[in-house]
Design a protein around this motif. Structure first.
Motif, PDB file in Angstrom:
ATOM      1  N   VAL A  54      -6.152   6.549  -5.307  1.00 52.96           N
ATOM      2  CA  VAL A  54      -4.822   5.952  -5.395  1.00 52.96           C
ATOM      3  C   VAL A  54      -4.349   5.687  -3.971  1.00 52.96           C
ATOM      4  O   VAL A  54      -4.503   6.531  -3.084  1.00 52.96           O
ATOM      5  N   ALA A  55      -3.777   4.516  -3.744  1.00 50.26           N
ATOM      6  CA  ALA A  55      -3.273   4.152  -2.424  1.00 50.26           C
ATOM      7  C   ALA A  55      -1.918   3.483  -2.565  1.00 50.26           C
ATOM      8  O   ALA A  55      -1.647   2.818  -3.577  1.00 50.26           O
ATOM      9  N   PRO A  56      -1.043   3.650  -1.591  1.00 53.22           N
ATOM     10  CA  PRO A  56       0.229   2.932  -1.626  1.00 53.22           C
ATOM     11  C   PRO A  56      -0.017   1.431  -1.533  1.00 53.22           C
ATOM     12  O   PRO A  56      -1.075   0.997  -1.063  1.00 53.22           O
ATOM     13  N   PRO A  57       0.940   0.609  -1.949  1.00 54.01           N
ATOM     14  CA  PRO A  57       0.821  -0.829  -1.698  1.00 54.01           C
ATOM     15  C   PRO A  57       0.634  -1.074  -0.203  1.00 54.01           C
ATOM     16  O   PRO A  57       1.097  -0.289   0.629  1.00 54.01           O
ATOM     17  N   VAL A  58      -0.050  -2.163   0.125  1.00 53.35           N
ATOM     18  CA  VAL A  58      -0.364  -2.446   1.521  1.00 53.35           C
ATOM     19  C   VAL A  58       0.889  -2.429   2.396  1.00 53.35           C
ATOM     20  O   VAL A  58       0.865  -1.930   3.530  1.00 53.35           O
ATOM     21  N   ARG A  59       2.003  -2.939   1.883  1.00 54.34           N
ATOM     22  CA  ARG A  59       3.227  -3.004   2.692  1.00 54.34           C
ATOM     23  C   ARG A  59       3.766  -1.621   3.029  1.00 54.34           C
ATOM     24  O   ARG A  59       4.569  -1.469   3.954  1.00 54.34           O
ATOM     25  N   LEU A  60       3.327  -0.582   2.299  1.00 53.49           N
ATOM     26  CA  LEU A  60       3.781   0.784   2.574  1.00 53.49           C
ATOM     27  C   LEU A  60       2.731   1.602   3.319  1.00 53.49           C
ATOM     28  O   LEU A  60       2.930   2.803   3.533  1.00 53.49           O
ATOM     29  N   CYS A  61       1.617   0.982   3.701  1.00 49.19           N
ATOM     30  CA  CYS A  61       0.596   1.701   4.469  1.00 49.19           C
ATOM     31  C   CYS A  61       0.978   1.788   5.943  1.00 49.19           C
ATOM     32  O   CYS A  61       0.809   2.834   6.577  1.00 49.19           O
ATOM     33  N   THR A  62       1.470   0.685   6.493  1.00 53.28           N
ATOM     34  CA  THR A  62       1.921   0.719   7.880  1.00 53.28           C
ATOM     35  C   THR A  62       3.292   1.390   7.941  1.00 53.28           C
ATOM     36  O   THR A  62       3.938   1.628   6.918  1.00 53.28           O
TER      37      THR A  62
END
Length: 345
Positions: free
Chosen positions: A297-305
């Motif tokens: 499971v990973a956060p949406p890309v916009r919440l990775c940075t």
């Protein structure tokens, strides 16, 4: 519960407002998520200059607070708490965010929550996905590379960390050596498209060794030596080297995560941090998680940075447990998620 989050630990000035439901397993809602990226200020230096970053935070923070509230359709009186990154990070920038949050909390009589920047990344997946504690976390960014068991806010056990450089730093260095620009992670990922991932045999530090620690300094050196031998003006060679580099990092991540899943079995593997935005690496981690009966499971890309929403969410998780801070909190350039880890080395 509505919480504002302020993030100023590096080169993004970010303010967000989130809404957290009463249930501990229910996902939240982002009411606003404003970010000012300082790429233009730092690009000509090939990296982040701390003094320039702090000055840019100071110039932008008030406007972003106003913008975040406006987009959320709320006033400060409507908030239940104000959270800010209290560390780790570039201390000048951290101080800007902390002092702003303290001033707002004091003036409007709201709880102040100092959030560990790494905890913001660690818990961000729960903002958008119903992920239950505990879970295994691979935290990978420009300054950090760790494997941890996450049992709740403030409750982490570090299984492994980098013994030298972080994966994100290695991406940035590779991009700089190849003249791909800054930030390096997205640049290398773009350049790797169409490249041959097997053309360059690069070292895989710590690969197939016991434990969960990482090492990337040797890989950086190998990339530098490979770049020195590249033919001039050969875009295919650059694509091949980027693809080979990306594959090598994927091999290391898969190997280290396999050891972690054997050491601390979990049904969920979470990847977070700036490097988690890399689509190829996510694919490699999905494969290794599935082979151990786990789900990635990973956060949406916009919440990775770096962003304010993750700080607001971590603040809400802490506020729900009554974990608030006093206004004499001191910003911290270093702040380990697992303070006891150093004693276990």
């Amino acid at each position: 519960m509505r919480v504002m989050g302020i993030e100023t630990s590096c080169d993004e000035t970010a303010v967000a407002v989130i809404e957290a439901p009463a249930g501990t397993q229910a996902v939240g809602r982002i009411l606003s998520n404003t970010v000012y990226s300082q790429l233009a200020e730092h690009r000509r230096f090939g990296g982040v200059v701390p003094e320039i970053a702090a000055r840019a935070h100071l110039e932008r923070i008030d406007g972003l607070v106003a913008q975040a509230l406006d987009e959320a359709g709320l006033g400060l009186a409507d908030l239940d708490g104000i959270a800010a990154t209290g560390g780790p990070g570039l201390i000048g920038g951290v101080m800007v965010g902390v002092m702003t949050a303290k001033a707002l909390a004091f003036a409007h009589e709201k709880p102040f929550i100092a959030v560990n920047h790494l905890e913001g990344h660690a818990l961000s997946v729960r903002l958008t996905e119903p992920v239950a504690f505990p879970y295994l976390l691979l935290l990978v960014s420009g300054g950090h590379c760790q494997l941890l068991t996450v049992r709740g806010p403030g409750d982490f056990t570090r299984l492994g960390t980098t013994i030298d450089d972080a994966a994100g730093e290695c991406f940035d260095k590779t991009a700089k050596l190849l003249g791909l620009g800054f930030p390096g992670g997205p640049a290398v990922e773009r350049a790797a498209v169409g490249g041959d991932p097997r053309r360059f045999a690069l070292p895989r530090p710590m690969w197939r060794k016991p434990g969960c620690d990482f090492s990337f300094s040797g890989l950086k050196t190998a990339v530098r030596l490979a770049v020195e031998k590249l033919p001039a003006d050969d875009p295919q060679a650059i694509a091949d080297l980027c693809a080979s580099f990306q594959r090598t990092v994927g091999d290391v991540f898969a190997d280290r995560c396999a050891n972690a899943l054997a050491l601390a079995p979990s049904s969920t593997l979470v990847v977070a941090g700036g490097v988690a935005a890399n689509v190829y690496l996510r694919g490699r981690l999905e494969e290794i998680a599935a082979s151990h009966g786990a789900t990635l499971v990973a956060p949406p890309v916009r919440l990775c940075t770096d962003n304010g929403a993750m700080i607001a969410w971590a603040g809400a998780e802490r506020l729900r447990l009554g974990q608030v801070d006093t206004l004499d909190f001191r910003p911290r350039p270093r702040w380990p998620l697992d303070p006891a880890a150093a004693n276990r080395m």
